[in-house]
Design a protein around this motif. Structure first.
Motif, PDB file in Angstrom:
ATOM      1  N   GLY A   1       2.044  20.338  19.864  1.00 60.87           N
ATOM      2  CA  GLY A   1       1.656  21.204  18.763  1.00 60.87           C
ATOM      3  C   GLY A   1       2.666  21.199  17.637  1.00 60.87           C
ATOM      4  O   GLY A   1       2.329  20.989  16.472  1.00 60.87           O
ATOM      5  N   TRP A   2       3.953  21.389  17.974  1.00 62.57           N
ATOM      6  CA  TRP A   2       5.006  21.455  16.969  1.00 62.57           C
ATOM      7  C   TRP A   2       5.475  20.071  16.537  1.00 62.57           C
ATOM      8  O   TRP A   2       5.231  19.653  15.395  1.00 62.57           O
ATOM      9  N   LEU A   3       6.096  19.307  17.440  1.00 63.71           N
ATOM     10  CA  LEU A   3       6.716  18.049  17.042  1.00 63.71           C
ATOM     11  C   LEU A   3       5.690  16.980  16.671  1.00 63.71           C
ATOM     12  O   LEU A   3       5.734  16.398  15.585  1.00 63.71           O
ATOM     13  N   SER A   4       4.743  16.725  17.567  1.00 62.67           N
ATOM     14  CA  SER A   4       3.755  15.679  17.287  1.00 62.67           C
ATOM     15  C   SER A   4       2.864  16.050  16.114  1.00 62.67           C
ATOM     16  O   SER A   4       2.511  15.192  15.293  1.00 62.67           O
ATOM     17  N   GLY A   5       2.487  17.319  16.035  1.00 63.90           N
ATOM     18  CA  GLY A   5       1.662  17.747  14.913  1.00 63.90           C
ATOM     19  C   GLY A   5       2.365  17.557  13.588  1.00 63.90           C
ATOM     20  O   GLY A   5       1.770  17.071  12.611  1.00 63.90           O
ATOM     21  N   LEU A   6       3.660  17.925  13.531  1.00 63.80           N
ATOM     22  CA  LEU A   6       4.415  17.756  12.289  1.00 63.80           C
ATOM     23  C   LEU A   6       4.570  16.277  11.941  1.00 63.80           C
ATOM     24  O   LEU A   6       4.422  15.881  10.778  1.00 63.80           O
ATOM     25  N   VAL A   7       4.872  15.449  12.931  1.00 64.02           N
ATOM     26  CA  VAL A   7       5.042  14.015  12.670  1.00 64.02           C
ATOM     27  C   VAL A   7       3.744  13.406  12.154  1.00 64.02           C
ATOM     28  O   VAL A   7       3.744  12.626  11.191  1.00 64.02           O
ATOM     29  N   LEU A   8       2.620  13.743  12.770  1.00 60.18           N
ATOM     30  CA  LEU A   8       1.339  13.189  12.313  1.00 60.18           C
ATOM     31  C   LEU A   8       1.009  13.651  10.897  1.00 60.18           C
ATOM     32  O   LEU A   8       0.527  12.854  10.069  1.00 60.18           O
ATOM     33  N   ALA A   9       1.250  14.925  10.609  1.00 59.69           N
ATOM     34  CA  ALA A   9       0.949  15.442   9.270  1.00 59.69           C
ATOM     35  C   ALA A   9       1.794  14.742   8.216  1.00 59.69           C
ATOM     36  O   ALA A   9       1.283  14.333   7.155  1.00 59.69           O
ATOM     37  N   LYS A  10       3.075  14.579   8.483  1.00 62.21           N
ATOM     38  CA  LYS A  10       3.956  13.944   7.504  1.00 62.21           C
ATOM     39  C   LYS A  10       3.772  12.434   7.456  1.00 62.21           C
ATOM     40  O   LYS A  10       3.912  11.814   6.398  1.00 62.21           O
ATOM     41  N   LEU A  11       3.450  11.828   8.596  1.00 63.59           N
ATOM     42  CA  LEU A  11       3.177  10.387   8.598  1.00 63.59           C
ATOM     43  C   LEU A  11       1.997  10.068   7.685  1.00 63.59           C
ATOM     44  O   LEU A  11       2.008   9.063   6.956  1.00 63.59           O
ATOM     45  N   TYR A  12       0.981  10.922   7.711  1.00 60.28           N
ATOM     46  CA  TYR A  12      -0.198  10.733   6.858  1.00 60.28           C
ATOM     47  C   TYR A  12       0.196  10.674   5.390  1.00 60.28           C
ATOM     48  O   TYR A  12      -0.293   9.828   4.628  1.00 60.28           O
ATOM     49  N   LYS A  13       1.130  11.536   4.980  1.00 54.53           N
ATOM     50  CA  LYS A  13       1.574  11.561   3.589  1.00 54.53           C
ATOM     51  C   LYS A  13       2.571  10.446   3.299  1.00 54.53           C
ATOM     52  O   LYS A  13       2.531   9.815   2.225  1.00 54.53           O
ATOM     53  N   ILE A  14       3.487  10.204   4.242  1.00 58.40           N
ATOM     54  CA  ILE A  14       4.514   9.190   4.014  1.00 58.40           C
ATOM     55  C   ILE A  14       3.888   7.819   3.811  1.00 58.40           C
ATOM     56  O   ILE A  14       4.304   7.049   2.937  1.00 58.40           O
ATOM     57  N   VAL A  15       2.894   7.477   4.626  1.00 59.86           N
ATOM     58  CA  VAL A  15       2.236   6.168   4.484  1.00 59.86           C
ATOM     59  C   VAL A  15       1.600   6.035   3.101  1.00 59.86           C
ATOM     60  O   VAL A  15       1.741   4.996   2.434  1.00 59.86           O
ATOM     61  N   ALA A  16       0.937   7.091   2.644  1.00 61.02           N
ATOM     62  CA  ALA A  16       0.327   7.039   1.314  1.00 61.02           C
ATOM     63  C   ALA A  16       1.392   6.912   0.225  1.00 61.02           C
ATOM     64  O   ALA A  16       1.252   6.117  -0.719  1.00 61.02           O
ATOM     65  N   PHE A  17       2.457   7.671   0.359  1.00 61.17           N
ATOM     66  CA  PHE A  17       3.527   7.676  -0.645  1.00 61.17           C
ATOM     67  C   PHE A  17       4.217   6.314  -0.728  1.00 61.17           C
ATOM     68  O   PHE A  17       4.406   5.754  -1.812  1.00 61.17           O
ATOM     69  N   LEU A  18       4.579   5.755   0.433  1.00 60.36           N
ATOM     70  CA  LEU A  18       5.259   4.463   0.439  1.00 60.36           C
ATOM     71  C   LEU A  18       4.331   3.333   0.009  1.00 60.36           C
ATOM     72  O   LEU A  18       4.760   2.379  -0.651  1.00 60.36           O
ATOM     73  N   THR A  19       3.063   3.438   0.390  1.00 59.44           N
ATOM     74  CA  THR A  19       2.094   2.413  -0.037  1.00 59.44           C
ATOM     75  C   THR A  19       1.938   2.426  -1.548  1.00 59.44           C
ATOM     76  O   THR A  19       1.874   1.369  -2.197  1.00 59.44           O
ATOM     77  N   TRP A  20       1.894   3.622  -2.122  1.00 62.48           N
ATOM     78  CA  TRP A  20       1.795   3.720  -3.581  1.00 62.48           C
ATOM     79  C   TRP A  20       3.033   3.119  -4.239  1.00 62.48           C
ATOM     80  O   TRP A  20       2.926   2.357  -5.204  1.00 62.48           O
ATOM     81  N   LEU A  21       4.225   3.469  -3.745  1.00 65.02           N
ATOM     82  CA  LEU A  21       5.453   2.931  -4.328  1.00 65.02           C
ATOM     83  C   LEU A  21       5.485   1.407  -4.248  1.00 65.02           C
ATOM     84  O   LEU A  21       5.866   0.733  -5.206  1.00 65.02           O
ATOM     85  N   GLU A  22       5.092   0.881  -3.092  1.00 60.27           N
ATOM     86  CA  GLU A  22       5.154  -0.568  -2.895  1.00 60.27           C
ATOM     87  C   GLU A  22       4.144  -1.308  -3.767  1.00 60.27           C
ATOM     88  O   GLU A  22       4.457  -2.363  -4.329  1.00 60.27           O
ATOM     89  N   THR A  23       2.951  -0.737  -3.917  1.00 57.67           N
ATOM     90  CA  THR A  23       1.879  -1.437  -4.624  1.00 57.67           C
ATOM     91  C   THR A  23       1.914  -1.197  -6.118  1.00 57.67           C
ATOM     92  O   THR A  23       1.805  -2.138  -6.919  1.00 57.67           O
ATOM     93  N   TYR A  24       2.098   0.056  -6.516  1.00 58.56           N
ATOM     94  CA  TYR A  24       1.939   0.402  -7.929  1.00 58.56           C
ATOM     95  C   TYR A  24       3.260   0.712  -8.643  1.00 58.56           C
ATOM     96  O   TYR A  24       3.293   0.739  -9.873  1.00 58.56           O
ATOM     97  N   GLY A  25       4.316   0.959  -7.856  1.00 62.47           N
ATOM     98  CA  GLY A  25       5.605   1.218  -8.498  1.00 62.47           C
ATOM     99  C   GLY A  25       6.048   0.105  -9.429  1.00 62.47           C
ATOM    100  O   GLY A  25       6.502   0.376 -10.556  1.00 62.47           O
ATOM    101  N   PRO A  26       5.919  -1.178  -9.030  1.00 60.03           N
ATOM    102  CA  PRO A  26       6.386  -2.265  -9.901  1.00 60.03           C
ATOM    103  C   PRO A  26       5.606  -2.402 -11.212  1.00 60.03           C
ATOM    104  O   PRO A  26       6.121  -2.993 -12.167  1.00 60.03           O
ATOM    105  N   VAL A  27       4.366  -1.872 -11.268  1.00 63.52           N
ATOM    106  CA  VAL A  27       3.560  -2.044 -12.494  1.00 63.52           C
ATOM    107  C   VAL A  27       3.360  -0.729 -13.233  1.00 63.52           C
ATOM    108  O   VAL A  27       2.630  -0.686 -14.222  1.00 63.52           O
TER     109      VAL A  27
END
Length: 445
Positions: free
Chosen positions: A328-354
């Motif tokens: 509930g606490w640890l896994s739930g927090l990791v999954l919630a933040k992983l969902y955002k981190i993947v989107a954030f890093l994907t955006w930086l990698e793909t669109y940051g250079p342009v």
């Protein structure tokens, strides 16, 4: 992200961690380990280490390789160590699990696999600790101090685990046998309480402030929280070792550590209220809303622990308490933040250079929160239902809860893959001139 780059192997760590989480849930659905077996059984040891090493620790290491440089505003000490560390951790865990299965008679009793796994895990975690420790040591400011204490706790956890592995394999040593008899709670507290919880707290401070546009927690307040948490772990580990050596007083030591742990959770809750009340982004994104459910699970785990202690039922229901804290606490927090981190890093990698040279989507355009939210709800409801089944002693219903968790996790992972594949980005904005499609498992150099 100023002054730092994108960690090349963070996505690989996340993928491996999620694979291990699926393995853990499959074991629970199949009835292997607790609650179908005793907490100290080899089958339960398999399940516990799949969750704590394969899922939570690997995911945490992947996140730290990306965000420790952000916390201290300096590059990672050595990007090249990340992939070998992942390889050692994976091989070490596989060897350790095979040894546990041999210990339980499910595989040939090649108990030498236990010390082999311990050595490989020491090597993998050693690379992680040195790499992250050298990155953060020279600038231990703010949340980075939580990470340093977490890494110290990881060292204690691995030391206990290695000693247990060699003892299980039959290596002589009265000290190891004595620690194995009474020291398992110390191993668990150092790992779950020190390494995973304190590190998660420290990283969450920065991620919540970053994604909600909130001021950082006052240094004085976060220092109080860290001091309480570090003291709780130190009392448990150091005081516990002394109590075992003296053959008395271990329950008193663990009681003091528990009180300090509750104080840490209360102080952390105070800090979270400050972050949420000071935010400039009034509309909460899905990852933050789901993180709130993980914070609620932490509070519920604390309340459950207090009730069980006061009623004298903690020993009988320690599995339910641990399950709620871990999933509930640890896994739930990791999954919630992983969902955002993947989107954030994907955006930086793909669109940051342009960025600035062509129209680009927002980070939120990479995800479909309305569709993803139901999978998180399924996961959290299943965890809470599973906790109730454990308290009630209903092993068959617990397996149904684990199956529900698997459904929720499968949906979350599908959404993460869609994010990485840019499947929800409008076609007209998906690949502006100069943008390259990200690889699923690693960031492009």
């Amino acid at each position: 992200m100023i002054g730092t780059g994108i960690s090349r192997w963070t996505m690989s760590y996340f993928a491996m961690a999620l694979a291990w989480l699926f393995v853990a849930l499959a074991l629970m659905v199949a009835g292997l380990g607790f609650p179908a077996a005793h907490l100290a059984s080899p089958d339960t040891l398999v399940l516990v280490h799949v969750v704590c090493i394969g899922w939570l620790s690997v995911a945490m290491c992947g996140a730290l390789f990306q965000f420790v440089p952000v916390l201290v505003a300096k590059p990672l000490f050595s990007e090249r160590w990340a992939l070998p560390a992942l390889g050692l951790l994976t091989a070490g865990l596989a060897s350790l699990l095979a040894g546990f299965l041999g210990l339980g008679g499910r595989l040939p009793a090649w108990l030498w696999l236990l010390p082999l796994g311990a050595v490989l895990l020491v090597g993998g975690f050693g690379l992680v600790v040195v790499d992250l420790g050298l990155t953060a040591w020279l600038r231990p400011v703010g949340p980075a101090r939580f990470v340093l204490v977490g890494l110290a706790s990881l060292c204690a956890t691995v030391a206990f685990g290695a000693m247990f592995a060699f003892t299980h394999a039959g290596w002589p040593g009265s000290i190891g046998e004595t620690i194995l008899t009474s020291g398992v709670p110390l191993h668990a507290i150092a790992g779950l309480g020190g390494w995973l919880t304190l590190t998660a707290m420290g990283v969450s401070y920065r991620l919540l402030s970053m994604f909600m546009l909130s001021p950082d927690v006052e240094d004085r307040k976060s220092s109080m929280t860290l001091a309480a948490g570090a003291l709780a772990v130190a009392v448990a580990v150091i005081g516990g070792i002394v109590a075992i050596w003296l053959v008395s007083g271990l329950n008193v030591v663990l009681s003091i550590a528990a009180v300090l742990g509750l104080a840490t959770a209360a102080l952390y809750g105070r800090d979270l209220i400050g972050i949420f009340s000071g935010r400039k982004r009034r509309q909460l994104e899905l990852n933050t809303r789901m993180a709130v459910l993980s914070f609620a699970s932490l509070a519920a785990a604390g309340l459950l622990g207090v009730v069980l202690v006061l009623t004298g039922a903690f020993a009988a229901h320690v599995g339910a308490f641990t399950f709620l804290a871990v999933f509930g606490w640890l896994s739930g927090l990791v999954l919630a933040k992983l969902y955002k981190i993947v989107a954030f890093l994907t955006w930086l990698e793909t669109y940051g250079p342009v960025m600035g040279r062509a129209p680009t989507p927002r980070v939120q355009d990479l995800v479909a929160e309305a569709r993803a939210s139901k999978w998180f709800v399924i996961y959290y409801v299943a965890v809470w239902f599973g906790t109730l089944t454990l308290v009630a002693g209903q092993a068959s219903l617990f397996r149904a809860a684990a199956a529900m968790m698997t459904v929720g996790l499968a949906g979350i992972v599908r959404e993460v893959i869609r994010t990485r594949r840019l499947a929800d980005v409008a076609r007209s904005l998906r690949f502006p001139d100069g943008a390259c499609a990200p690889h699923l498992l690693f960031a492009r150099a």
